[in-house]
Design an enzyme around this catalytic site. Structure first.
Site, mmCIF file in Angstrom:
data_model
loop_
_atom_site.group_PDB
_atom_site.id
_atom_site.type_symbol
_atom_site.label_atom_id
_atom_site.label_comp_id
_atom_site.label_asym_id
_atom_site.label_seq_id
_atom_site.Cartn_x
_atom_site.Cartn_y
_atom_site.Cartn_z
ATOM 1 N N GLU A 182 45.498 44.211 28.268
ATOM 2 C CA GLU A 182 46.452 44.733 27.303
ATOM 3 C C GLU A 182 46.733 43.776 26.155
ATOM 4 O O GLU A 182 47.300 44.175 25.138
ATOM 5 C CB GLU A 182 47.776 45.120 27.991
ATOM 6 C CG GLU A 182 48.812 44.006 28.119
ATOM 7 C CD GLU A 182 48.557 43.085 29.295
ATOM 8 O OE1 GLU A 182 47.386 42.863 29.636
ATOM 9 O OE2 GLU A 182 49.525 42.575 29.886
ATOM 10 N N CYS A 192 44.670 41.559 32.390
ATOM 11 C CA CYS A 192 45.221 42.897 32.624
ATOM 12 C C CYS A 192 44.825 43.900 31.548
ATOM 13 O O CYS A 192 45.290 45.038 31.559
ATOM 14 C CB CYS A 192 46.747 42.830 32.731
ATOM 15 S SG CYS A 192 47.330 41.871 34.144
ATOM 16 N N ASN A 212 52.833 46.313 34.804
ATOM 17 C CA ASN A 212 54.199 46.342 35.358
ATOM 18 C C ASN A 212 54.293 46.894 36.778
ATOM 19 O O ASN A 212 55.346 47.403 37.177
ATOM 20 C CB ASN A 212 55.133 47.176 34.467
ATOM 21 C CG ASN A 212 55.281 46.622 33.068
ATOM 22 O OD1 ASN A 212 55.140 47.344 32.099
ATOM 23 N ND2 ASN A 212 55.549 45.336 32.953
ATOM 24 N N THR A 213 53.238 46.806 37.542
ATOM 25 C CA THR A 213 53.252 47.411 38.874
ATOM 26 C C THR A 213 54.327 46.806 39.766
ATOM 27 O O THR A 213 55.027 47.522 40.489
ATOM 28 C CB THR A 213 51.870 47.250 39.540
ATOM 29 O OG1 THR A 213 50.868 47.768 38.659
ATOM 30 C CG2 THR A 213 51.818 48.000 40.860
ATOM 31 N N ASN A 216 42.315 40.196 27.948
ATOM 32 C CA ASN A 216 42.887 39.316 28.969
ATOM 33 C C ASN A 216 42.708 39.936 30.353
ATOM 34 O O ASN A 216 42.074 40.981 30.513
ATOM 35 C CB ASN A 216 44.368 39.050 28.673
ATOM 36 C CG ASN A 216 45.231 40.281 28.916
ATOM 37 O OD1 ASN A 216 44.779 41.412 28.733
ATOM 38 N ND2 ASN A 216 46.470 40.073 29.319
#
Length: 405
Positions: A102, A100, A270-271, A98
């Protein structure tokens, strides 16, 4: 990647010509089947195929690497590694990751579209004895989400109901380590933590199958054969886990009762959400012990939550050898059944990685070795490559970061 390491050639071909003349859909293959098909293609150059070009694999990889250092992209997703860990290979294959890097699973164009159903455990807030309960809540929450939400289009709904793919992740690992006076290089401690997360989340999905039924594609999956996280046989867990017996029982329970979700864990970057949660992002070290985050609406000072009491247990990612990060991510990946958004930061300033050689800066060869190491160690993907540019990093000579303590 083997040809990259060996400085051999890749053969670039026209997929339409390969499909029409040899009947091979190369993009749908991986592992041994891909290698056999690729060798067949190369054997037919000039005989059947006319549209091709040979290029040094390492030189092409260097071109991609140069783009990564300059722009952060392209991301790298290791297809064979990801598909070997696919519990649903009986139903198809995973073509890519995907956005990102993950979360992924089988897809079928026009029929089934992967949907990211994700949340994250805030490890910074985790107290002793709470982990099992947190994992139960996280898994049940996401399984309920599949039931209660309305996907934006039918392919997503079909996929959700067939595979019930979820991804329980984690943020604040750097804080959890610092709070417990542990270092980021303490791989045994990290492994034990994520073994527990993997176990509790997988067990919860099994318990949900008792209550609500297994996911529809369970029969024939690696789960149904007694294999566990990452489609690994139970023998692997009996050899590598720190709490061995529970994995044996879990394997037997899954074969008996099924499992509710085909994929259960995935670690997002999760930035932004970590800022709201007051912890460090994902499972990475903190970028800096103190810095200002500049964005459209202003500037926000950022410091880890336990900086006062655990200052020296927060290594700064902006100066950390990224092979340390790769080793930690590879350790965690063993207990995560989908993927991990791994960002790497390379500092281009002199002397950062080589305190005994103040004039030396990191070389392209060392960045290359780090990326290859990620593949060799079993990481499934590399998300953004970030850099600290030259001269934008150095502080005044009289500055002492320890004063922040």
């Amino acid at each position: 990647m083997r040809r990259v390491i060996a400085k051999e050639e890749w053969t670039m071909v026209d997929p339409f010509e390969v499909r029409t003349k040899l009947g091979i859909e190369l993009a749908e293959l991986w592992g041994e089947k891909f290698e056999c098909a690729y060798q067949e293609i190369e054997a037919n150059l000039e005989k059947t195929l006319t549209l091709y070009k040979k290029i040094n694999a390492r030189e092409l990889f260097k071109t991609m690497m140069r783009s990564q250092v300059e722009t952060g992209m392209p991301y790298l997703w290791f297809k064979d590694t990801s598909n070997r860990a696919n519990p649903n290979s009986h139903e198809g294959y995973i073509p890519g990751g995907n956005l990102c890097q993950e979360s992924w699973s089988n897809v079928s164009p026009g029929k089934e579209a992967h949907t990211c159903n994700l949340n994250s455990l805030n490890l910074a807030n985790l107290e002793d004895g709470e982990l099992a309960e947190f994992c139960v809540i996280a898994v049940r929450l996401l399984d309920n989400t599949i039931e209660l939400t309305c996907p934006p289009f039918e392919d997503s709904k079909t996929h959700n109901l067939k595979y019930r793919t979820i991804g329980v992740g984690a943020m604040g690992l750097a804080d959890w380590l610092a709070k417990n006076k542990r270092y980021y290089r303490d791989l045994d401690t990290i492994s034990h933590l994520f073994e527990d997360i993997g176990y509790y989340c997988t067990k919860t999905s099994m318990e949900l199958a008792k209550e609500r039924g297994e996911y529809p594609a369970f029969a024939g999956s690696s789960w149904s054969e007694g294999k566990l996280i990452g489609a690994k046989p139970v023998e692997w867990f009996l050899e590598n886990a720190h709490s061995k017996e529970r994995w044996q029982q879990l394997s037997l329970d899954i074969q008996k009762y099924g499992i509710r979700n085909s994929h259960i864990t995935a670690i997002a970057p999760n930035t932004s959400s970590s800022l709201v949660q007051g912890c460090t992002a994902s499972i990475l070290p903190c970028y800096s012990r103190f810095f200002y985050d500049k964005w459209a609406k202003g500037t926000v000072p950022i410091a880890p939550p336990f900086i006062r009491d655990s200052f020296w247990f927060y290594p700064e990612n902006k100066t950390l050898n990224q092979q340390t990060v790769v080793k930690a991510v590879a350790t965690i990946q063993k207990w995560i059944d989908t993927g991990i958004s791994m960002e790497l930061i390379f500092n281009l300033n002199q002397g950062v990685y080589f305190p005994d050689e103040p004039e030396r800066s990191i070389k392209a060869k060392e960045i290359f070795e780090t990326l290859v190491m990620a593949w060799q160690e079993g990481c499934k993907a590399i998300y953004y490559i970030r850099t600290v540019q030259r001269d934008s990093f150095k502080e005044a000579d009289e500055t002492c970061t320890a004063c922040a303590n």
